[in-house]
Motif scaffolding. Structure first.
Motif, mmCIF file in Angstrom:
data_model
loop_
_atom_site.group_PDB
_atom_site.id
_atom_site.type_symbol
_atom_site.label_atom_id
_atom_site.label_comp_id
_atom_site.label_asym_id
_atom_site.label_seq_id
_atom_site.Cartn_x
_atom_site.Cartn_y
_atom_site.Cartn_z
ATOM 1 N N ALA A 32 0.623 -1.004 0.325
ATOM 2 C CA ALA A 32 0.080 -0.015 -0.441
ATOM 3 C C ALA A 32 0.845 1.270 -0.095
ATOM 4 C CB ALA A 32 -0.595 0.229 1.357
ATOM 5 N N TYR A 33 1.814 1.169 0.668
ATOM 6 C CA TYR A 33 2.437 2.432 0.730
ATOM 7 C C TYR A 33 4.093 3.085 0.194
ATOM 8 C CZ TYR A 33 6.367 5.788 2.371
ATOM 9 O OH TYR A 33 7.245 6.578 3.393
ATOM 10 N N VAL A 38 6.817 -5.142 -3.108
ATOM 11 C CA VAL A 38 8.173 -5.029 -3.088
ATOM 12 C C VAL A 38 8.561 -5.825 -1.845
ATOM 13 C CG1 VAL A 38 8.334 -2.284 -3.565
ATOM 14 C CG2 VAL A 38 7.567 -3.437 -0.669
ATOM 15 N N SER A 39 9.796 -6.436 -1.519
ATOM 16 C CA SER A 39 10.844 -7.331 -0.554
ATOM 17 C C SER A 39 12.336 -7.005 -0.358
ATOM 18 C CB SER A 39 10.351 -8.507 -1.146
ATOM 19 O OG SER A 39 11.079 -8.929 -2.234
ATOM 20 N N GLY A 40 13.213 -7.587 0.675
ATOM 21 C CA GLY A 40 13.840 -6.847 0.478
ATOM 22 C C GLY A 40 14.534 -6.631 1.739
ATOM 23 N N THR A 41 15.971 -6.820 2.149
ATOM 24 C CA THR A 41 16.322 -5.434 3.039
ATOM 25 C C THR A 41 15.949 -4.070 3.383
ATOM 26 O OG1 THR A 41 18.158 -5.639 2.824
ATOM 27 C CG2 THR A 41 17.989 -6.819 3.795
ATOM 28 N N GLY A 42 15.641 -3.702 2.176
ATOM 29 C CA GLY A 42 15.646 -1.951 1.808
ATOM 30 C C GLY A 42 13.338 -1.688 2.234
ATOM 31 N N TRP A 51 2.077 4.790 10.065
ATOM 32 C CA TRP A 51 1.370 4.864 8.427
ATOM 33 C C TRP A 51 -0.306 4.041 8.270
ATOM 34 C CZ3 TRP A 51 0.605 2.953 3.273
ATOM 35 C CH2 TRP A 51 -0.309 3.591 2.048
ATOM 36 N N TRP A 52 -0.041 2.722 7.538
ATOM 37 C CA TRP A 52 -1.000 1.918 7.330
ATOM 38 C C TRP A 52 -2.531 2.232 8.015
ATOM 39 C CZ3 TRP A 52 -4.667 -1.169 8.306
ATOM 40 C CH2 TRP A 52 -4.985 -2.344 7.633
ATOM 41 N N THR A 65 6.396 8.947 5.643
ATOM 42 C CA THR A 65 7.738 8.148 6.080
ATOM 43 C C THR A 65 7.747 6.751 6.243
ATOM 44 O OG1 THR A 65 10.031 8.704 6.532
ATOM 45 C CG2 THR A 65 8.275 9.028 7.860
ATOM 46 N N ALA A 66 9.429 6.075 6.080
ATOM 47 C CA ALA A 66 9.377 4.416 6.122
ATOM 48 C C ALA A 66 10.720 4.942 7.728
ATOM 49 C CB ALA A 66 9.402 3.637 5.505
#
Length: 224
Positions: A32-33, A38-42, A51-52, A65-66
């Motif tokens: 959603a963000y 997406v996936s991975g360490t980032g 936020w959600w 922001t994340a």
């Protein structure tokens, strides 16, 4: 704008949600963000869960922001940063290493003196900051660097005169659970052990409140 209760209701409904596969950071909040899977360490998502939940409850964050650090800095810039007196609905930010660098965050659900209970994303009992699950966690206030104090509507749920009997009972049960976690006074240890040995009490939750019925039963056992 919503109430504290409305935000907490959304957050509680997410408890138990996990990223899949484990360790991937692939979770619906990130989708959603970022507008895509997406996936991975980032892609850590403790702030993204906040936020959600705020999006669902229509509560305004000072920034999208994340990043815990970016969230803290934005809150400071708009006068929404507090470093004590935490209360339900605050977005607390933790520092695990004592270097004042934000590591993790959560939505405060309950406060009990030196500890609080928060609903957190991307956590686990064996990995506080990257555990892959939405959980209810109990933390020491000493681990908190500060909190984002969001703007809420006045919460009618806090008007006890309007509560149902069931809501009052649930509050009492919660109070009992919190009191039960408190350590027993050292001066009562010997007497409590004697009472347990006599079968007067099982010794559980020694600091919780006692009903008249329970007191009557213990007094009767003490005379037996």
């Amino acid at each position: 704008m919503a109430t504290v209760s409305e935000l907490l209701e959304v957050a509680r409904s997410q408890i138990g949600t996990k990223e899949s596969p484990p360790g991937s950071n692939r979770v619906k909040y990130n989708t959603a963000y970022y507008g895509k899977e997406v996936s991975g360490t980032g892609y850590p998502w403790c702030v993204v869960l906040i936020w959600w939940c705020c999006q669902q409850a229509k509560v305004q964050l000072p920034i999208k922001t994340a990043s815990c650090s970016a969230l803290r800095n934005a809150a400071r810039s708009v006068g929404q940063w507090v470093t004590g007196g935490y209360r339900p609905g605050d977005i607390v930010i933790y520092d695990w290493g004592g270097d004042t660098v934000p590591d993790h965050c959560g939505i405060v659900e309950y406060v009990d003196g030196p500890v609080l209970t928060a609903i957190e994303g991307n956590t686990a009992v064996d990995n506080d900051s990257n555990g892959g699950m939405v959980m209810r966690r109990t933390r020491s206030v000493s681990q908190i660097v500060g909190a984002v104090r969001l703007k809420y509507e006045e919460d009618e749920d806090m008007d006890i005169s309007k509560w149902t009997d069931q809501q009052i009972l649930e509050l009492i049960e919660r109070i009992q659970a919190v009191l039960g976690k408190r350590e027993n006074s050292d001066t009562l240890v010997k007497e409590l052990e004697e009472a347990k040995a006599l079968g007067i009490t099982d010794g559980s939750n020694p600091s919780a409140l006692c009903t008249r019925a329970q007191a009557a039963v213990m007094a009767k056992r003490g005379k037996a």
